[in-house]
Design an enzyme around this catalytic site. Structure first.
Site, PDB file in Angstrom:
ATOM      1  N   VAL A  34      10.045   2.285   5.499  1.00 15.63           N
ATOM      2  CA  VAL A  34       8.686   2.531   6.263  1.00 15.63           C
ATOM      3  C   VAL A  34       7.952   3.350   5.182  1.00 15.63           C
ATOM      4  O   VAL A  34       8.109   4.184   4.306  1.00 15.63           O
ATOM      5  CB  VAL A  34       8.829   3.091   7.357  1.00 15.63           C
ATOM      6  CG1 VAL A  34       9.458   2.460   8.318  1.00 15.63           C
ATOM      7  CG2 VAL A  34       9.732   4.611   7.268  1.00 15.63           C
ATOM      8  N   ALA A  71       6.338  -6.130   5.008  1.00 16.97           N
ATOM      9  CA  ALA A  71       4.972  -5.142   4.767  1.00 16.97           C
ATOM     10  C   ALA A  71       4.197  -5.616   4.166  1.00 16.97           C
ATOM     11  O   ALA A  71       4.223  -6.463   3.211  1.00 16.97           O
ATOM     12  CB  ALA A  71       5.772  -3.866   4.155  1.00 16.97           C
ATOM     13  N   ALA A  74      -2.538  -6.694   6.705  1.00 21.22           N
ATOM     14  CA  ALA A  74      -2.509  -7.717   7.680  1.00 21.22           C
ATOM     15  C   ALA A  74      -3.929  -8.192   7.534  1.00 21.22           C
ATOM     16  O   ALA A  74      -4.646  -7.653   7.440  1.00 21.22           O
ATOM     17  CB  ALA A  74      -1.875  -7.274   9.024  1.00 21.22           C
ATOM     18  N   TYR A 142      -7.381 -12.398   2.798  1.00 20.93           N
ATOM     19  CA  TYR A 142      -5.865 -12.395   3.132  1.00 20.93           C
ATOM     20  C   TYR A 142      -4.898 -13.318   2.594  1.00 20.93           C
ATOM     21  O   TYR A 142      -3.945 -13.303   1.719  1.00 20.93           O
ATOM     22  CB  TYR A 142      -5.674 -12.230   4.446  1.00 20.93           C
ATOM     23  CG  TYR A 142      -4.331 -12.244   5.027  1.00 20.93           C
ATOM     24  CD1 TYR A 142      -3.387 -11.278   4.715  1.00 20.93           C
ATOM     25  CD2 TYR A 142      -3.602 -13.298   5.654  1.00 20.93           C
ATOM     26  CE1 TYR A 142      -1.962 -11.023   5.227  1.00 20.93           C
ATOM     27  CE2 TYR A 142      -2.565 -13.425   5.878  1.00 20.93           C
ATOM     28  CZ  TYR A 142      -1.667 -12.231   5.935  1.00 20.93           C
ATOM     29  OH  TYR A 142      -0.297 -11.952   6.332  1.00 20.93           O
ATOM     30  N   GLY A 191      -7.756 -12.262  35.188  1.00 19.42           N
ATOM     31  CA  GLY A 191      -8.256 -13.361  35.741  1.00 19.42           C
ATOM     32  C   GLY A 191      -9.820 -13.636  35.071  1.00 19.42           C
ATOM     33  O   GLY A 191     -10.419 -14.405  35.894  1.00 19.42           O
TER      34      GLY A 191
END
Length: 317
Positions: A34, A71, A74, A142, A191
């Site tokens: 991490v 990792a 993103a 990306y 909804g």
């Protein structure tokens, strides 16, 4: 003796669930990498700091047989970085290749890289599916960064003997998913009527459980070495069909209005939302025959079951 397994992105959507799955296998001792150690119980985790070309992985790599690298920086729909490609390259290219070089030097045998179907491109046409052997055609920063990482990994594999396995998933859904999928489910839960009842595209997606199953297969399967694989649930759906399935899984029927796709496309162009419209209105299908035939793999979870699991906690509350 159990073999060491390093999973990067250990607190992320894919990495976190992968560690839980691997922890149940007595033949594996899993370690999670991490950026910073989270509060509370962090046994089995090791902090490596920011991931880039200068990250020191030496402690994390000690005793490791294989790596699953989840990792990444993103994909971001409305990226506000001044130079998105440079930002993506810092983490997704330089960070990945730095890890791979250190892994090879440390004696790691296999490197499983979670890439993206964006390496193939942004959409497919009727009657055509992306395949693992297509000429890559990434369009956004990306996807470009993921392709450059793949190329660098393949070169490192040739130079060092490190076994590299590349997996390119399409949209991944499951508990904890974020992004557009999460936004859509929130609208359904409230909804809110959506103008997507007349969309007849086809899109591949993959349940998190199916992706994890393939990753675990690729960790040890000899046939996976130095290959590229595509993955999906094997059930391509239109946006309309997907939203109806999501509503059914949530116990909240999706309210879909049959607005023509061409009208939605015009509206999205006017509003500067062409990229979002492409994901909702366009097709993106993947052919997983190579994955199935070479690895003997089949997705263990159907779309209906994957969605049921995705919303299981909210249903039980």
């Amino acid at each position: 003796m159990p073999e060491g397994m390093l999973v990067t992105g250990a607190t992320g959507f894919i990495g976190g669930q992968l560690i839980r799955r691997l922890a149940d296998q007595p033949s594996i001792v899993v370690r999670g990498a991490v950026r910073a150690t989270p509060a509370g119980d962090h046994s089995g985790l090791i902090a490596v700091g920011e991931i880039n070309g200068d990250t020191d992985w030496s402690e994390a790599l000690k005793g490791q047989h294989a790596i699953v690298h989840t990792a990444a920086r993103a994909h971001i729909m409305d990226d506000e970085a001044a130079d998105p490609l440079t930002e993506f390259r810092s983490v997704n290219v330089a960070g990945t290749l730095n890890l791979a070089r250190q892994a090879a030097a440390a004696g790691v045998e296999r490197f499983v890289f979670i890439s993206s179907i964006k390496v193939n491109g942004e959409q497919t046409t009727s009657g055509h599916c992306f395949t693992a052997d297509d000429v890559p055609a990434p369009e956004d920063p990306y996807g470009i960064s993921k392709r450059e990482a793949e190329e660098g990994l393949q070169q490192i594999a040739e130079e060092t003997g490190l076994e590299v396995v590349i997996i390119r998933p399409p949209l991944v859904y499951g508990q904890g998913v974020k992004g557009n999928f999460a936004n859509m489910t929130k609208l359904i839960a409230k909804g809110f009527p959506l103008p997507l009842g007349a969309i007849h595209n086809k899109r591949s997606l993959v349940a998190l459980d199916n992706l994890l199953d393939l990753i675990i297969n690729c960790i040890a399967n000899p046939a996976a070495a130095n290959q590229v694989f595509l993955v999906s649930d094997g059930e391509d759906l239109s946006t309309s069909e997907l939203l109806r399935c999501v509503g059914k899984a949530m116990g909240q029927p999706a309210r879909l209005l049959p607005v023509p796709a061409k009208l939605l496309q015009i509206g999205a162009t006017v509003l500067g939302k062409k990229a979002m419209a492409q994901r909702l209105l366009g097709s993106l299908q993947v052919d997983t025959s190579k994955t199935r035939e070479m690895l003997g793999w089949e997705p263990p979870v159907s779309v209906d079951e994957g969605l049921r699991r995705c919303f299981k906690n909210s249903q039980d509350e």
